[in-house]
Motif scaffolding. Sequence first.
Motif, mmCIF file in Angstrom:
data_model
loop_
_atom_site.group_PDB
_atom_site.id
_atom_site.type_symbol
_atom_site.label_atom_id
_atom_site.label_comp_id
_atom_site.label_asym_id
_atom_site.label_seq_id
_atom_site.Cartn_x
_atom_site.Cartn_y
_atom_site.Cartn_z
ATOM 1 N N THR A 214 0.815 -1.223 0.000
ATOM 2 C CA THR A 214 0.000 0.000 0.000
ATOM 3 C C THR A 214 0.843 1.266 0.000
ATOM 4 O OG1 THR A 214 -0.172 -0.110 2.421
ATOM 5 C CG2 THR A 214 -1.937 -1.147 1.155
ATOM 6 N N GLY A 215 2.111 1.168 -0.445
ATOM 7 C CA GLY A 215 2.959 2.343 -0.560
ATOM 8 C C GLY A 215 3.502 2.827 0.770
ATOM 9 N N ASN A 216 4.486 3.729 0.686
ATOM 10 C CA ASN A 216 5.083 4.316 1.884
ATOM 11 C C ASN A 216 5.669 5.679 1.577
ATOM 12 O OD1 ASN A 216 5.099 2.798 4.448
ATOM 13 N ND2 ASN A 216 5.973 1.154 3.228
ATOM 14 N N TRP A 217 5.734 6.514 2.602
ATOM 15 C CA TRP A 217 6.476 7.767 2.538
ATOM 16 C C TRP A 217 7.917 7.478 2.969
ATOM 17 C CZ3 TRP A 217 4.361 11.977 0.373
ATOM 18 C CH2 TRP A 217 2.968 12.058 0.298
ATOM 19 N N ASN A 218 8.875 7.919 2.185
ATOM 20 C CA ASN A 218 10.285 7.679 2.481
ATOM 21 C C ASN A 218 11.003 8.992 2.734
ATOM 22 O OD1 ASN A 218 10.230 4.826 2.175
ATOM 23 N ND2 ASN A 218 10.135 5.091 -0.040
ATOM 24 N N SER A 219 11.829 8.999 3.774
ATOM 25 C CA SER A 219 12.495 10.236 4.186
ATOM 26 C C SER A 219 14.007 10.082 4.161
ATOM 27 C CB SER A 219 12.038 10.648 5.592
ATOM 28 O OG SER A 219 12.360 9.625 6.524
ATOM 29 N N GLU A 220 14.680 11.211 4.240
ATOM 30 C CA GLU A 220 16.136 11.276 4.269
ATOM 31 C C GLU A 220 16.590 11.857 5.614
ATOM 32 O OE1 GLU A 220 18.164 10.153 1.973
ATOM 33 O OE2 GLU A 220 16.631 9.659 0.485
ATOM 34 N N TYR A 221 17.894 11.923 5.800
ATOM 35 C CA TYR A 221 18.576 12.644 6.870
ATOM 36 C C TYR A 221 18.655 11.893 8.203
ATOM 37 C CZ TYR A 221 17.238 16.124 3.454
ATOM 38 O OH TYR A 221 17.000 16.777 2.262
ATOM 39 N N ASP A 222 19.842 11.443 8.503
ATOM 40 C CA ASP A 222 20.175 10.908 9.815
ATOM 41 C C ASP A 222 20.800 12.020 10.650
ATOM 42 O OD1 ASP A 222 19.677 8.052 9.051
ATOM 43 O OD2 ASP A 222 21.319 8.499 7.662
ATOM 44 N N SER A 223 20.709 11.903 11.947
ATOM 45 C CA SER A 223 21.360 12.899 12.812
ATOM 46 C C SER A 223 22.869 12.899 12.598
ATOM 47 C CB SER A 223 21.045 12.627 14.276
ATOM 48 O OG SER A 223 19.676 12.841 14.544
ATOM 49 N N ALA A 224 23.451 11.705 12.437
ATOM 50 C CA ALA A 224 24.885 11.592 12.172
ATOM 51 C C ALA A 224 25.120 10.403 11.251
ATOM 52 C CB ALA A 224 25.684 11.426 13.459
ATOM 53 N N VAL A 225 26.028 10.580 10.295
ATOM 54 C CA VAL A 225 26.375 9.539 9.339
ATOM 55 C C VAL A 225 27.891 9.367 9.328
ATOM 56 C CG1 VAL A 225 26.299 8.775 6.947
ATOM 57 C CG2 VAL A 225 24.394 10.096 7.880
ATOM 58 N N VAL A 226 28.342 8.138 9.556
ATOM 59 C CA VAL A 226 29.761 7.801 9.411
ATOM 60 C C VAL A 226 29.867 6.998 8.117
ATOM 61 C CG1 VAL A 226 31.761 6.709 10.464
ATOM 62 C CG2 VAL A 226 30.015 7.769 11.911
ATOM 63 N N TYR A 227 30.360 7.621 7.069
ATOM 64 C CA TYR A 227 30.302 7.091 5.708
ATOM 65 C C TYR A 227 31.726 6.964 5.175
ATOM 66 C CZ TYR A 227 28.826 7.169 0.687
ATOM 67 O OH TYR A 227 28.610 6.899 -0.642
ATOM 68 N N GLY A 228 32.233 5.734 5.106
ATOM 69 C CA GLY A 228 33.579 5.527 4.599
ATOM 70 C C GLY A 228 34.671 6.120 5.474
ATOM 71 N N ALA A 229 34.323 6.569 6.668
ATOM 72 C CA ALA A 229 35.278 7.224 7.566
ATOM 73 C C ALA A 229 35.904 6.201 8.506
ATOM 74 C CB ALA A 229 34.601 8.324 8.369
ATOM 75 N N THR A 230 37.070 6.554 9.063
ATOM 76 C CA THR A 230 37.796 5.671 9.962
ATOM 77 C C THR A 230 38.202 6.412 11.228
ATOM 78 O OG1 THR A 230 39.833 6.206 8.757
ATOM 79 C CG2 THR A 230 38.686 4.194 8.123
ATOM 80 N N HIS A 231 38.345 5.632 12.303
ATOM 81 C CA HIS A 231 38.742 6.180 13.609
ATOM 82 C C HIS A 231 37.823 7.334 14.024
ATOM 83 C CE1 HIS A 231 42.497 4.106 12.318
ATOM 84 N NE2 HIS A 231 42.340 3.614 13.536
ATOM 85 N N VAL A 232 36.617 6.938 14.407
ATOM 86 C CA VAL A 232 35.588 7.893 14.827
ATOM 87 C C VAL A 232 35.105 7.490 16.216
ATOM 88 C CG1 VAL A 232 33.320 8.859 14.309
ATOM 89 C CG2 VAL A 232 34.882 8.294 12.430
ATOM 90 N N TRP A 233 35.050 8.468 17.111
ATOM 91 C CA TRP A 233 34.586 8.236 18.480
ATOM 92 C C TRP A 233 33.406 9.149 18.761
ATOM 93 C CZ3 TRP A 233 37.285 10.400 23.426
ATOM 94 C CH2 TRP A 233 36.697 9.845 24.576
ATOM 95 N N LEU A 234 32.241 8.555 19.029
ATOM 96 C CA LEU A 234 31.049 9.296 19.447
ATOM 97 C C LEU A 234 30.778 8.935 20.891
ATOM 98 C CD1 LEU A 234 30.241 8.041 16.265
ATOM 99 C CD2 LEU A 234 28.801 10.041 16.569
ATOM 100 N N ASP A 235 30.813 9.929 21.766
ATOM 101 C CA ASP A 235 30.803 9.660 23.205
ATOM 102 C C ASP A 235 29.947 10.677 23.945
ATOM 103 O OD1 ASP A 235 32.086 8.444 25.725
ATOM 104 O OD2 ASP A 235 32.616 10.571 25.910
ATOM 105 N N HIS A 236 29.121 10.183 24.866
ATOM 106 C CA HIS A 236 28.295 11.052 25.709
ATOM 107 C C HIS A 236 27.444 12.022 24.899
ATOM 108 C CE1 HIS A 236 30.687 9.617 29.173
ATOM 109 N NE2 HIS A 236 29.608 9.947 29.854
ATOM 110 N N ASP A 237 26.850 11.512 23.838
ATOM 111 C CA ASP A 237 25.891 12.281 23.063
ATOM 112 C C ASP A 237 24.487 11.752 23.333
ATOM 113 O OD1 ASP A 237 27.894 13.860 21.647
ATOM 114 O OD2 ASP A 237 28.344 12.029 20.529
ATOM 115 N N THR A 238 23.489 12.560 23.039
ATOM 116 C CA THR A 238 22.089 12.154 23.163
ATOM 117 C C THR A 238 21.416 12.322 21.811
ATOM 118 O OG1 THR A 238 21.906 12.708 25.517
ATOM 119 C CG2 THR A 238 19.867 12.656 24.250
ATOM 120 N N PHE A 239 20.778 11.259 21.347
ATOM 121 C CA PHE A 239 20.054 11.268 20.078
ATOM 122 C C PHE A 239 18.574 11.031 20.374
ATOM 123 C CE2 PHE A 239 24.373 10.012 19.202
ATOM 124 C CZ PHE A 239 24.696 10.584 17.974
#
Length: 442
Positions: A214-239
Amino acid sequence: MNTRIWHGHATTWRAVTVRRAAALIGCTALVLAATGTTAEARPRELGRQTLAAGDGWASDGTGTTGGSAAAAERVTTVTTWAEFKAALAAGGSAPKIIKVRGTIDANASGCDSFAAPGYDFDRYLADYDPAVWGYDQVVSGEQEDLRAASAAEQDTAIKAYVPANTTIVGIGANAGFKGASLQIKDVDNVIVRNLTFESPLDCFPQWDPTDGDTGNWNSEYDSAVVYGATHVWLDHDTFTDGDHPDSSLPSYYGRIYEQHDGELDIVKGADHVTVSWNVFADHDKTILIGNSDSAATAAVDRGHLKVTLHHNLFTGLVERAPRVRFGQVDSYDNHFVADPTYGYSYGIGMESQLVAEHNAFTLPDTVSAALILKKWKDAPLTASDNYVNGVLTDLIAVHNAEIPAETLRSGAGWTPVLRTRVDPARAVPGLVDHRAGAGRIC
């Protein structure tokens, strides 16, 4: 305002934020290394702190230091979206520290400011009403073209691209972003700490009549995207979805007008990521590690997507905490708090190698422990020393007993070694609930 019952107390995320401002006694005892110092003499300045040796996959190899070595002229305090994007761009990949003060709204001008001339949502609804358009072909024509042009304007406006060797930290207990999408793409060595992210709203979701029966609405945009990146630390954040939970969204064509995507995506060959002491709250599709089963994606992701998640609070979520494809993912000492809308926590996907140990789950009586694991593809996992409502529970055995059509196999085939501290699973709720998230860091 989205209000939920959390451990027996009616609360809101705004109330939690206020409490955190006065509750710095909840700062963690997390051992943080600093360049040229011992752990005991670590600097108080957040921007100069680095990930401790052995703290998850982001500590592997060269480790994660972010912008800790930034020269004085590359340390910037920002209070507006324009200042933030300018600070990111300044100095290229030279080490930089960006301090965020207060809440920065990336969409302060409102959705109408992105709309292409001639775009009319009422006309869009009339043109693509299933009674007129049907369900057999994707939408096309003038209004869809104008919707896409409007979406492109929003995309440019609300995405911010983080360069290599960058630390982004919130100042105080109430710093963060609203309506923004942080893009950590194809770079190395990034730290993001002490920030609250209110999920961006897609102003121009696309109607896809061919998505499902029956179809769907599709959306974009994440709060944060780690895309092809290396050595990333996400700490003490609230989503969180904050003031715009899914329950506040309208429906059209009998389907929810979905304006949220994920809270955190780790995709496209990203590697060596540590996600620690965060809160992920009030959301549907939360964390995606590996975004496709396709052959092209597999060629990029195999051997990568090494991610550690520890001491995070997952509360009021529906699914994907996380959903995993391909990666070697170590998830330990996390607390999962479900409500009746709960779907699952761990999604077992294509060639995934998940280790889930020493976690605590708080489930209502209406939710079975068999739902904690969800099988998407056949891939073995390790799940040991996990507690459900205070009781030691074999998550794989419970799942297989109640859902035999989706039998899971035990044994991920690897043993995590990058852990600086492992707390007893039964102690995790009290520890994580009081110390995870933005505003609870020394």
